[in-house]
Design a protein around this motif. Sequence first.
Motif, mmCIF file in Angstrom:
data_model
loop_
_atom_site.group_PDB
_atom_site.id
_atom_site.type_symbol
_atom_site.label_atom_id
_atom_site.label_comp_id
_atom_site.label_asym_id
_atom_site.label_seq_id
_atom_site.Cartn_x
_atom_site.Cartn_y
_atom_site.Cartn_z
ATOM 1 N N ASP A 1 42.434 30.796 38.156
ATOM 2 C CA ASP A 1 41.011 30.468 38.340
ATOM 3 C C ASP A 1 40.851 29.180 39.144
ATOM 4 N N ILE A 2 41.756 28.233 38.934
ATOM 5 C CA ILE A 2 41.703 26.975 39.697
ATOM 6 C C ILE A 2 41.994 27.250 41.168
ATOM 7 N N VAL A 3 43.003 28.072 41.416
ATOM 8 C CA VAL A 3 43.316 28.443 42.803
ATOM 9 C C VAL A 3 42.107 29.103 43.454
ATOM 10 N N GLU A 4 41.535 30.068 42.755
ATOM 11 C CA GLU A 4 40.402 30.797 43.327
ATOM 12 C C GLU A 4 39.200 29.886 43.555
ATOM 13 N N ALA A 5 38.935 28.988 42.606
ATOM 14 C CA ALA A 5 37.788 28.087 42.739
ATOM 15 C C ALA A 5 37.942 27.186 43.967
ATOM 16 N N GLN A 6 39.153 26.698 44.193
ATOM 17 C CA GLN A 6 39.391 25.851 45.354
ATOM 18 C C GLN A 6 39.269 26.668 46.646
ATOM 19 N N TRP A 7 39.804 27.888 46.620
ATOM 20 C CA TRP A 7 39.647 28.786 47.764
ATOM 21 C C TRP A 7 38.170 29.065 48.023
ATOM 22 N N ARG A 8 37.422 29.278 46.960
ATOM 23 C CA ARG A 8 35.999 29.594 47.072
ATOM 24 C C ARG A 8 35.223 28.463 47.738
ATOM 25 N N ASP A 9 35.645 27.216 47.519
ATOM 26 C CA ASP A 9 34.970 26.089 48.160
ATOM 27 C C ASP A 9 35.020 26.200 49.681
ATOM 28 N N GLY A 10 36.113 26.756 50.197
ATOM 29 C CA GLY A 10 36.242 26.911 51.638
ATOM 30 C C GLY A 10 35.741 28.236 52.153
ATOM 31 N N ALA A 11 35.413 29.152 51.252
ATOM 32 C CA ALA A 11 34.935 30.486 51.663
ATOM 33 C C ALA A 11 33.890 30.957 50.659
ATOM 34 N N PRO A 12 32.732 30.279 50.606
ATOM 35 C CA PRO A 12 31.764 30.526 49.528
ATOM 36 C C PRO A 12 31.181 31.922 49.480
ATOM 37 N N ASP A 13 31.144 32.605 50.609
ATOM 38 C CA ASP A 13 30.516 33.929 50.644
ATOM 39 C C ASP A 13 31.516 35.062 50.825
ATOM 40 N N ALA A 14 32.789 34.750 50.761
ATOM 41 C CA ALA A 14 33.813 35.751 51.046
ATOM 42 C C ALA A 14 34.011 36.694 49.855
ATOM 43 N N PRO A 15 34.347 37.946 50.114
ATOM 44 C CA PRO A 15 34.552 38.922 49.035
ATOM 45 C C PRO A 15 35.901 38.761 48.352
ATOM 46 N N VAL A 16 35.962 39.164 47.083
ATOM 47 C CA VAL A 16 37.198 39.150 46.305
ATOM 48 C C VAL A 16 37.431 40.547 45.746
ATOM 49 N N THR A 17 38.601 41.095 46.000
ATOM 50 C CA THR A 17 39.006 42.368 45.396
ATOM 51 C C THR A 17 39.925 42.056 44.230
ATOM 52 N N ARG A 18 39.616 42.600 43.055
ATOM 53 C CA ARG A 18 40.375 42.275 41.850
ATOM 54 C C ARG A 18 41.096 43.507 41.313
ATOM 55 N N ARG A 19 42.305 43.281 40.857
ATOM 56 C CA ARG A 19 43.107 44.338 40.255
ATOM 57 C C ARG A 19 43.711 43.766 38.979
ATOM 58 N N HIS A 20 43.327 44.304 37.812
ATOM 59 C CA HIS A 20 43.789 43.804 36.513
ATOM 60 C C HIS A 20 44.835 44.778 35.948
ATOM 61 N N VAL A 21 46.063 44.613 36.349
ATOM 62 C CA VAL A 21 47.077 45.584 35.913
ATOM 63 C C VAL A 21 47.528 45.358 34.478
ATOM 64 N N GLY A 22 47.263 44.179 33.913
ATOM 65 C CA GLY A 22 47.645 43.925 32.528
ATOM 66 C C GLY A 22 46.718 44.587 31.533
ATOM 67 N N THR A 23 45.423 44.504 31.786
ATOM 68 C CA THR A 23 44.437 45.084 30.872
ATOM 69 C C THR A 23 43.967 46.462 31.311
ATOM 70 N N GLU A 24 44.189 46.795 32.576
ATOM 71 C CA GLU A 24 43.848 48.121 33.090
ATOM 72 C C GLU A 24 45.080 48.664 33.827
ATOM 73 N N PRO A 25 46.121 49.011 33.071
ATOM 74 C CA PRO A 25 47.399 49.385 33.692
ATOM 75 C C PRO A 25 47.304 50.656 34.516
ATOM 76 N N LEU A 26 48.135 50.687 35.544
ATOM 77 C CA LEU A 26 48.248 51.887 36.359
ATOM 78 C C LEU A 26 49.008 52.960 35.587
ATOM 79 N N PRO A 27 48.787 54.231 35.900
ATOM 80 C CA PRO A 27 49.483 55.306 35.168
ATOM 81 C C PRO A 27 50.997 55.153 35.253
ATOM 82 N N ALA A 28 51.649 55.257 34.114
ATOM 83 C CA ALA A 28 53.095 55.040 34.062
ATOM 84 C C ALA A 28 53.877 56.084 34.845
ATOM 85 N N THR A 29 53.324 57.258 35.003
ATOM 86 C CA THR A 29 54.032 58.345 35.694
ATOM 87 C C THR A 29 53.724 58.398 37.192
ATOM 88 N N ALA A 30 52.829 57.539 37.654
ATOM 89 C CA ALA A 30 52.373 57.641 39.044
ATOM 90 C C ALA A 30 53.490 57.367 40.040
#
Length: 218
Positions: free
Chosen positions: A22-51
């Motif tokens: 979050d600290i990394v992202e917040a500092q990045w956000r200061d230099g790119a306030p309107d830029a989009p962020v794509t998020r992937r939560h593989v710990g809490t929303e794991p990808l299919p194990a057989t994929a």
Amino acid sequence: MSLFRLDASIRTEGSASRAIADIVEAQWRDGAPDAPVTRRHVGTEPLPATAWGDAVNAAYTPAEQRTAAQTEAVALAATLTDELVDAEALLLAVPLYNFGVSQHVKNWVDLVITDPRMAPGQPPLLAGKPAVLVTVHGGNYSAGTPREDWDHATGWLRRILADVWQLDLTVVTREFTLVGVNPALDEFTAMAEELKADAEREAAEHGHRLTTARRVAA
């Protein structure tokens, strides 16, 4: 300026890796306030194990003969790769679990590698992109400690991210996150606070770098 962020913690609250990221992202956000962020939560929303297995087998199967699972796995691998290709900077928050890389992260990496665009011999799609890897350890596995060789995740991640994918990688590590949780580690409280402060400072520095590095490259 767009950011891809991967979180691999299995915790929804109190995640040390998320806090540093979050600290990394917040500092990045200061230099790119309107830029989009794509998020992937593989710990809490794991990808299919057989994929991964389905995607590998699909590579040896004509498209019209693939099973539904194989077709879905190929599409998933393409989506995961697109997320990396489309981003201008990458942030990966990956805690150390059981001295190694968690199944969630390994599955994500393996699936990305099945995409034909990421195959050996293909032009490196991600080469030169700035990336920050945040990793946190419950204990302390730094050089000179009794368990300095017990971190079997960070080296592997460096091989994939920096050597195979050729990202412009920097790493932020926070040690001793279990101090204050495990009473056996209470004697290291002062050290843990110092290490936390160091990691937070580095996270801010690297967050700024994510923005400036891409501007220089552009």
